[in-house]
Design a protein around this motif. Sequence first.
Motif, PDB file in Angstrom:
ATOM      1  N   LEU A 119     -10.512  -1.643  -7.993  1.00  0.00           N
ATOM      2  CA  LEU A 119     -10.913  -2.945  -7.928  1.00  0.00           C
ATOM      3  C   LEU A 119     -12.100  -3.195  -6.961  1.00  0.00           C
ATOM      4  O   LEU A 119     -12.833  -4.057  -6.973  1.00  0.00           O
ATOM      5  CB  LEU A 119      -9.647  -4.013  -7.726  1.00  0.00           C
ATOM      6  CG  LEU A 119      -8.848  -4.247  -8.669  1.00  0.00           C
ATOM      7  CD1 LEU A 119      -7.704  -5.125  -8.413  1.00  0.00           C
ATOM      8  CD2 LEU A 119      -9.554  -4.523 -10.062  1.00  0.00           C
ATOM      9  N   VAL A 120     -11.951  -1.959  -5.892  1.00  0.00           N
ATOM     10  CA  VAL A 120     -13.147  -2.137  -4.938  1.00  0.00           C
ATOM     11  C   VAL A 120     -14.218  -1.684  -5.788  1.00  0.00           C
ATOM     12  O   VAL A 120     -15.380  -2.534  -5.300  1.00  0.00           O
ATOM     13  CB  VAL A 120     -12.763  -0.985  -4.000  1.00  0.00           C
ATOM     14  CG1 VAL A 120     -14.052  -0.461  -3.348  1.00  0.00           C
ATOM     15  CG2 VAL A 120     -11.657  -1.357  -2.855  1.00  0.00           C
ATOM     16  N   LEU A 142      -7.266  -5.854   3.459  1.00  0.00           N
ATOM     17  CA  LEU A 142      -7.588  -4.446   4.063  1.00  0.00           C
ATOM     18  C   LEU A 142      -8.045  -4.206   5.452  1.00  0.00           C
ATOM     19  O   LEU A 142      -7.694  -3.436   6.133  1.00  0.00           O
ATOM     20  CB  LEU A 142      -8.707  -3.916   2.979  1.00  0.00           C
ATOM     21  CG  LEU A 142      -8.321  -3.737   1.638  1.00  0.00           C
ATOM     22  CD1 LEU A 142      -9.434  -3.224   0.819  1.00  0.00           C
ATOM     23  CD2 LEU A 142      -7.257  -2.466   1.522  1.00  0.00           C
ATOM     24  N   ARG A 143      -8.922  -5.379   5.698  1.00  0.00           N
ATOM     25  CA  ARG A 143      -9.476  -5.442   7.258  1.00  0.00           C
ATOM     26  C   ARG A 143      -8.291  -5.595   8.118  1.00  0.00           C
ATOM     27  O   ARG A 143      -8.255  -4.920   9.342  1.00  0.00           O
ATOM     28  CB  ARG A 143     -10.577  -6.686   7.324  1.00  0.00           C
ATOM     29  CG  ARG A 143     -11.700  -6.396   6.671  1.00  0.00           C
ATOM     30  CD  ARG A 143     -12.848  -7.174   7.324  1.00  0.00           C
ATOM     31  NE  ARG A 143     -13.863  -7.228   6.280  1.00  0.00           N
ATOM     32  CZ  ARG A 143     -14.164  -8.316   5.308  1.00  0.00           C
ATOM     33  NH1 ARG A 143     -13.369  -9.318   5.418  1.00  0.00           N
ATOM     34  NH2 ARG A 143     -15.209  -8.111   4.692  1.00  0.00           N
ATOM     35  N   ALA A 158      -5.058  -4.796   8.107  1.00  0.00           N
ATOM     36  CA  ALA A 158      -4.260  -3.322   8.207  1.00  0.00           C
ATOM     37  C   ALA A 158      -5.278  -2.517   9.022  1.00  0.00           C
ATOM     38  O   ALA A 158      -4.573  -1.861   9.904  1.00  0.00           O
ATOM     39  CB  ALA A 158      -3.965  -2.956   6.789  1.00  0.00           C
ATOM     40  N   GLU A 159      -6.608  -2.209   8.612  1.00  0.00           N
ATOM     41  CA  GLU A 159      -7.366  -1.403   9.172  1.00  0.00           C
ATOM     42  C   GLU A 159      -7.362  -1.606  10.709  1.00  0.00           C
ATOM     43  O   GLU A 159      -7.493  -0.805  11.505  1.00  0.00           O
ATOM     44  CB  GLU A 159      -8.701  -1.514   8.463  1.00  0.00           C
ATOM     45  CG  GLU A 159      -9.563  -0.371   9.192  1.00  0.00           C
ATOM     46  CD  GLU A 159     -11.029  -0.438   8.560  1.00  0.00           C
ATOM     47  OE1 GLU A 159     -11.452  -1.229   7.865  1.00  0.00           O
ATOM     48  OE2 GLU A 159     -11.962   0.066   8.791  1.00  0.00           O
ATOM     49  N   GLY A 182     -15.300  -3.245  -8.563  1.00  0.00           N
ATOM     50  CA  GLY A 182     -15.569  -4.320  -9.026  1.00  0.00           C
ATOM     51  C   GLY A 182     -14.403  -5.044  -9.671  1.00  0.00           C
ATOM     52  O   GLY A 182     -13.349  -4.273  -9.986  1.00  0.00           O
ATOM     53  N   PRO A 183     -14.396  -6.201 -10.410  1.00  0.00           N
ATOM     54  CA  PRO A 183     -13.276  -6.761 -10.537  1.00  0.00           C
ATOM     55  C   PRO A 183     -12.967  -6.093 -12.285  1.00  0.00           C
ATOM     56  O   PRO A 183     -13.964  -5.641 -12.851  1.00  0.00           O
ATOM     57  CB  PRO A 183     -13.869  -8.272 -11.074  1.00  0.00           C
ATOM     58  CG  PRO A 183     -14.950  -8.513 -10.057  1.00  0.00           C
ATOM     59  CD  PRO A 183     -15.401  -7.174 -10.106  1.00  0.00           C
ATOM     60  N   PRO A 241     -10.959  -8.652   0.512  1.00  0.00           N
ATOM     61  CA  PRO A 241     -10.952  -7.560   1.554  1.00  0.00           C
ATOM     62  C   PRO A 241     -10.255  -7.955   2.841  1.00  0.00           C
ATOM     63  O   PRO A 241      -9.951  -7.101   3.587  1.00  0.00           O
ATOM     64  CB  PRO A 241     -12.646  -7.493   1.697  1.00  0.00           C
ATOM     65  CG  PRO A 241     -13.083  -8.849   1.317  1.00  0.00           C
ATOM     66  CD  PRO A 241     -12.094  -9.142   0.056  1.00  0.00           C
ATOM     67  N   LEU A 265       0.863  -1.321  -0.074  1.00  0.00           N
ATOM     68  CA  LEU A 265       0.049   0.041   0.018  1.00  0.00           C
ATOM     69  C   LEU A 265       0.678   1.198  -0.016  1.00  0.00           C
ATOM     70  O   LEU A 265       0.281   2.549  -0.093  1.00  0.00           O
ATOM     71  CB  LEU A 265      -0.927  -0.035   1.212  1.00  0.00           C
ATOM     72  CG  LEU A 265      -1.942  -1.045   1.178  1.00  0.00           C
ATOM     73  CD1 LEU A 265      -2.873  -1.077   2.571  1.00  0.00           C
ATOM     74  CD2 LEU A 265      -3.175  -0.991  -0.042  1.00  0.00           C
ATOM     75  N   VAL A 272      -6.144  -0.687  -6.108  1.00  0.00           N
ATOM     76  CA  VAL A 272      -6.997  -1.594  -5.100  1.00  0.00           C
ATOM     77  C   VAL A 272      -8.540  -0.344  -5.168  1.00  0.00           C
ATOM     78  O   VAL A 272      -9.384  -1.199  -5.287  1.00  0.00           O
ATOM     79  CB  VAL A 272      -6.362  -1.282  -3.637  1.00  0.00           C
ATOM     80  CG1 VAL A 272      -7.336  -1.585  -2.763  1.00  0.00           C
ATOM     81  CG2 VAL A 272      -5.139  -2.300  -3.691  1.00  0.00           C
ATOM     82  N   GLU A 273      -8.159   0.784  -5.294  1.00  0.00           N
ATOM     83  CA  GLU A 273      -9.330   1.703  -5.256  1.00  0.00           C
ATOM     84  C   GLU A 273     -10.173   1.400  -6.448  1.00  0.00           C
ATOM     85  O   GLU A 273     -11.569   1.133  -6.349  1.00  0.00           O
ATOM     86  CB  GLU A 273      -8.998   2.994  -5.453  1.00  0.00           C
ATOM     87  CG  GLU A 273     -10.049   4.110  -5.431  1.00  0.00           C
ATOM     88  CD  GLU A 273     -10.100   5.030  -4.422  1.00  0.00           C
ATOM     89  OE1 GLU A 273      -9.054   5.517  -4.011  1.00  0.00           O
ATOM     90  OE2 GLU A 273     -11.014   5.448  -3.723  1.00  0.00           O
TER      91      GLU A 273
END
Lengths: 101, 101
Positions: free
Chosen positions: A20-21, A72-73, A75-76, A23-24, A69, A8, A17-18
């Motif tokens: 792909l969030v 992302l979870r 790291a968040e 949609g594929p 996801p 990141l 990443v943004e």
Amino acid sequence: MDRIFQALADGTRRDMVERLVSGPASVSELAGSHSMTLQAVMQHLKVLEACGLVRTEKVGRVRTCAVQPDGLRLAEAWLSGRRTGWENRLDRLGELLEPDS
Amino acid sequence: MDRIFQALADGTRRDMVERLVSGPASVSELAGSHSMTLQAVMQHLKVLEACGLVRTEKVGRVRTCAVQPDGLRLAEAWLSGRRTGWENRLDRLGELLEPDS
């Protein structure tokens, strides 16, 4: 976790990443929306795939990429844990300084 | 943002942030709790300071380090924005697939 944050730490990869969030996308779609060569996209994808942020799947001649996801979870959760720890400490300091409030 | 994620892509630096969340510490305290040389700690501190995650202040012969929460918040906000985007897309997909639910 090292690899997630490392992945990141690059604006192009965060943009991917943004994208792909929402949609594929195929590799060429990713390349098109970032004005990059396919080779550059593939290199960034390799980093994103190695740390589990993105999954890619090749069907016929098209490689499709999707966000995973869980990374992302993870790291968040680390960041929000630290922030909460910091806020709790501030609250305790506040209580020590103003015990009546 | 690049520099924040880059700084967090190292387990020792994440440990140092974690330690400082519980309160400010001197460089030697940080070194002690990580069994590191002062020089190694100073190098990691330089990275953490450059991206704004940590602030250090030298009073007399003691350099004290404290977490700066804004950088943590920034990175957390980016991640939670992406996660929310992903969840919203899943919800919309769910509605498309099961319009009655």
